[in-house]
Write a protein that holds these residues in place. Structure first.
Motif, mmCIF file in Angstrom:
data_model
loop_
_atom_site.group_PDB
_atom_site.id
_atom_site.type_symbol
_atom_site.label_atom_id
_atom_site.label_comp_id
_atom_site.label_asym_id
_atom_site.label_seq_id
_atom_site.Cartn_x
_atom_site.Cartn_y
_atom_site.Cartn_z
ATOM 1 N N HIS A 233 10.144 6.589 -8.304
ATOM 2 C CA HIS A 233 9.777 5.893 -7.647
ATOM 3 C C HIS A 233 9.451 6.476 -5.714
ATOM 4 O O HIS A 233 9.296 5.995 -4.735
ATOM 5 C CB HIS A 233 10.535 4.482 -6.869
ATOM 6 C CG HIS A 233 9.679 2.616 -6.804
ATOM 7 N ND1 HIS A 233 8.793 3.233 -6.401
ATOM 8 C CD2 HIS A 233 9.676 1.626 -7.450
ATOM 9 C CE1 HIS A 233 7.909 1.685 -6.209
ATOM 10 N NE2 HIS A 233 9.340 1.092 -7.103
ATOM 11 N N PRO A 235 6.405 9.127 -4.204
ATOM 12 C CA PRO A 235 5.502 10.093 -4.448
ATOM 13 C C PRO A 235 5.998 11.324 -4.695
ATOM 14 O O PRO A 235 4.847 11.839 -5.842
ATOM 15 C CB PRO A 235 4.556 9.297 -3.452
ATOM 16 C CG PRO A 235 5.254 7.965 -2.963
ATOM 17 C CD PRO A 235 6.818 8.067 -2.878
ATOM 18 N N ASP A 238 6.780 11.575 -8.713
ATOM 19 C CA ASP A 238 6.689 11.131 -9.570
ATOM 20 C C ASP A 238 4.798 11.879 -9.624
ATOM 21 O O ASP A 238 4.375 12.231 -10.611
ATOM 22 C CB ASP A 238 5.474 10.028 -9.763
ATOM 23 C CG ASP A 238 7.127 9.218 -9.620
ATOM 24 O OD1 ASP A 238 8.257 9.183 -10.011
ATOM 25 O OD2 ASP A 238 7.354 7.363 -9.134
ATOM 26 N N ASP A 239 3.952 11.698 -8.487
ATOM 27 C CA ASP A 239 2.968 11.942 -8.936
ATOM 28 C C ASP A 239 3.073 13.604 -9.699
ATOM 29 O O ASP A 239 1.717 14.406 -10.036
ATOM 30 C CB ASP A 239 1.939 12.285 -6.859
ATOM 31 C CG ASP A 239 2.196 11.164 -6.667
ATOM 32 O OD1 ASP A 239 1.627 10.045 -7.178
ATOM 33 O OD2 ASP A 239 1.090 11.189 -5.417
ATOM 34 N N ALA A 255 4.383 4.789 -14.410
ATOM 35 C CA ALA A 255 4.789 5.508 -13.658
ATOM 36 C C ALA A 255 5.333 3.754 -13.805
ATOM 37 O O ALA A 255 4.843 3.288 -13.259
ATOM 38 C CB ALA A 255 3.832 5.942 -12.743
ATOM 39 N N ASN A 261 0.940 -0.584 -5.676
ATOM 40 C CA ASN A 261 1.548 1.061 -5.940
ATOM 41 C C ASN A 261 0.800 1.532 -6.181
ATOM 42 O O ASN A 261 0.447 2.397 -5.846
ATOM 43 C CB ASN A 261 3.029 1.228 -5.757
ATOM 44 C CG ASN A 261 3.332 0.450 -4.862
ATOM 45 O OD1 ASN A 261 3.409 0.873 -3.676
ATOM 46 N ND2 ASN A 261 4.878 -0.107 -4.706
ATOM 47 N N ASN A 262 0.662 1.558 -7.636
ATOM 48 C CA ASN A 262 0.384 1.557 -9.185
ATOM 49 C C ASN A 262 -1.930 2.357 -8.436
ATOM 50 O O ASN A 262 -1.955 3.009 -8.769
ATOM 51 C CB ASN A 262 -0.181 1.276 -10.377
ATOM 52 C CG ASN A 262 -0.451 1.928 -11.521
ATOM 53 O OD1 ASN A 262 -0.054 3.270 -11.760
ATOM 54 N ND2 ASN A 262 -1.664 1.740 -11.923
ATOM 55 N N ARG A 264 -2.955 2.714 -5.738
ATOM 56 C CA ARG A 264 -2.259 4.014 -4.760
ATOM 57 C C ARG A 264 -2.732 5.036 -5.163
ATOM 58 O O ARG A 264 -2.762 5.949 -4.656
ATOM 59 C CB ARG A 264 -1.571 3.339 -3.777
ATOM 60 C CG ARG A 264 -1.596 2.464 -2.572
ATOM 61 C CD ARG A 264 -0.942 2.260 -1.000
ATOM 62 N NE ARG A 264 0.782 1.389 -1.182
ATOM 63 C CZ ARG A 264 0.569 -0.054 -1.799
ATOM 64 N NH1 ARG A 264 0.070 -0.189 -1.519
ATOM 65 N NH2 ARG A 264 1.883 0.058 -1.939
ATOM 66 N N ARG A 265 -1.842 5.017 -5.805
ATOM 67 C CA ARG A 265 -0.745 6.455 -6.622
ATOM 68 C C ARG A 265 -2.337 6.815 -7.220
ATOM 69 O O ARG A 265 -2.456 7.981 -7.343
ATOM 70 C CB ARG A 265 0.217 5.751 -7.566
ATOM 71 C CG ARG A 265 0.548 7.198 -8.564
ATOM 72 C CD ARG A 265 1.287 6.861 -10.236
ATOM 73 N NE ARG A 265 2.702 6.190 -9.346
ATOM 74 C CZ ARG A 265 2.793 4.847 -9.499
ATOM 75 N NH1 ARG A 265 2.388 3.921 -10.145
ATOM 76 N NH2 ARG A 265 3.945 4.326 -9.077
ATOM 77 N N LYS A 266 -3.050 5.775 -8.182
ATOM 78 C CA LYS A 266 -4.683 6.253 -8.684
ATOM 79 C C LYS A 266 -5.189 7.146 -8.384
ATOM 80 O O LYS A 266 -5.941 7.973 -8.393
ATOM 81 C CB LYS A 266 -5.564 5.589 -9.742
ATOM 82 C CG LYS A 266 -4.320 4.955 -10.866
ATOM 83 C CD LYS A 266 -5.164 3.822 -11.598
ATOM 84 C CE LYS A 266 -5.220 3.679 -12.891
ATOM 85 N NZ LYS A 266 -5.661 2.487 -13.242
ATOM 86 N N ARG A 268 -4.888 8.599 -4.726
ATOM 87 C CA ARG A 268 -3.849 10.190 -4.832
ATOM 88 C C ARG A 268 -3.933 10.549 -5.493
ATOM 89 O O ARG A 268 -4.267 11.859 -5.173
ATOM 90 C CB ARG A 268 -2.653 10.074 -4.625
ATOM 91 C CG ARG A 268 -1.434 9.033 -3.313
ATOM 92 C CD ARG A 268 0.078 9.073 -2.872
ATOM 93 N NE ARG A 268 0.522 9.083 -3.678
ATOM 94 C CZ ARG A 268 0.828 7.723 -4.405
ATOM 95 N NH1 ARG A 268 0.716 6.551 -3.765
ATOM 96 N NH2 ARG A 268 1.602 7.615 -4.921
ATOM 97 N N LEU A 269 -3.945 10.754 -6.769
ATOM 98 C CA LEU A 269 -4.270 11.690 -8.312
ATOM 99 C C LEU A 269 -5.267 11.704 -7.742
ATOM 100 O O LEU A 269 -6.173 13.016 -8.201
ATOM 101 C CB LEU A 269 -3.810 11.403 -9.302
ATOM 102 C CG LEU A 269 -2.078 10.571 -9.054
ATOM 103 C CD1 LEU A 269 -2.305 10.075 -10.451
ATOM 104 C CD2 LEU A 269 -0.974 12.020 -9.592
#
Length: 334
Positions: A233, A235, A238-239, A255, A261-262, A264-266, A268-269
């Protein structure tokens, strides 16, 4: 929590040490909707005690009856079929015309069983080969690419953790996921660069991999038998793992986190690590099946349920090479 292999092997060797006779039974081949896959096995003691499974229960009942009544008092291994005819399928409660071909060993090689237990207990893959004509058994190291082989007279089964699960983060959830995954046949690997988490990690049957998550993902060389799940949890950690995992052949990448959150994660990636849309589509997040899970053990169940679903869809049992006579009748050596 032991794997099914360990349960069967421990029972067999313990019974042998106590002077009990027993038979081992292995699913060699299936047709139709068989309850258990090729490679599933069990041991039946002379007094009817059983560990393991080859069907939903009715075939076990018949085998127990036949073992306890002394039908298999010889030493040579033999092949059996159940459910060849509609009448037999109905009798043994096999679904949709399912048929099982089994290899039964009335006097299994104890040295081979002991060797197999030692190899698999050490986390190694092993092959066990039973030659029905020669009456011999051998155990040797295996590879992840090995598959069950059945020629009608020679059965080779694969034992040990063919699948790997890398957990990023030694969280409370990981403490529940690790033993459950081990019981499901995974080699469990754990990576968390935070020293305080390493100091308190004491979960059996899991291997700690030191280093940063991206380096660890690259180091294990993920293949189609590998799953990677980010559970910190955080970033920053995890990232890094996801960046490399999503570019790998790993069959499952997930994840922890909410839908927001998912998303936002995508983003960022894609922005910072230049992952492509087809790579981001591989990410399972929020991780797990939507069963309303909230507590760490519930989340672990949800995660492993989804992992099992994906694994079963992608890793269907390949057709077993066989030179069997399909006209043989149930219970008659072929």
């Amino acid at each position: 929590m032991d794997t099914m292999d360990a349960q069967v092997l421990n029972a067999a060797l313990q019974w042998a040490a106590q002077g009990h006779r027993f038979a081992t039974v292995t699913v060699a081949r299936t047709w139709g909707s068989a309850p258990r896959p090729p490679g599933a096995w069990m041991v039946v003691r002379h007094d009817g005690q059983v560990v393991g499974s080859v069907s939903g229960g009715c075939i076990e009942d018949d085998l127990i009856h036949r073992v306890t009544h002394g039908e298999f008092n010889g030493t040579a291994p033999l092949a059996l079929k159940y459910g060849v005819t509609t009448e037999e399928a109905n009798r043994f409660n096999l679904p949709c015309g399912g048929t099982l071909e089994l290899v039964l060993e009335p006097a299994a090689d104890l040295t081979a069983l002991d060797t197999l237990l030692k190899l698999t207990s050490a986390g190694a893959l092993a092959l066990r080969t039973v030659d029905l004509q020669a009456g011999t058994t051998r155990v040797e190291p295996g590879e992840r690419s090995d598959t069950l082989q059945w020629t009608g007279t020679v059965l080779t089964t694969v034992h040990g953790p063919r699948l790997r699960l890398l957990l990023i983060g030694a969280s409370q959830i990981s403490r529940y996921v690790a033993p459950m995954a081990h019981a499901l046949g995974y080699e469990v690997l754990v990576c968390d660069p935070r020293e305080e988490y390493y100091a308190s990690w004491d979960v059996p049957n899991s291997r700690w991999l030191p280093g940063m998550p991206d380096d660890v993902v690259l180091a294990i060389q993920p293949d189609v038998h590998t799953a990677i799940v980010a559970l910190t949890h955080d970033p920053k950690l995890d990232d890094l793992a996801l960046m490399e995992a999503l570019r790998s052949p790993a069959f499952y990448v997930g994840a922890l986190g909410s839908k927001a959150n998912n998303a936002r994660r995508k983003a960022r990636l894609q922005e910072h690590f230049e992952l492509q849309p087809h790579e981001l589509e591989r990410l399972h997040g929020p991780v797990g099946l939507p069963i309303g899970s909230r507590t760490p053990p519930e989340i672990a169940v949800s995660l492993l349920a989804e992992l099992t679903q994906v694994k079963n869809q992608l890793h269907q049992q390949p057709a077993v090479r066989s030179a069997c006579n399909t006209d043989s009748t149930q219970g008659v050596p072929v």
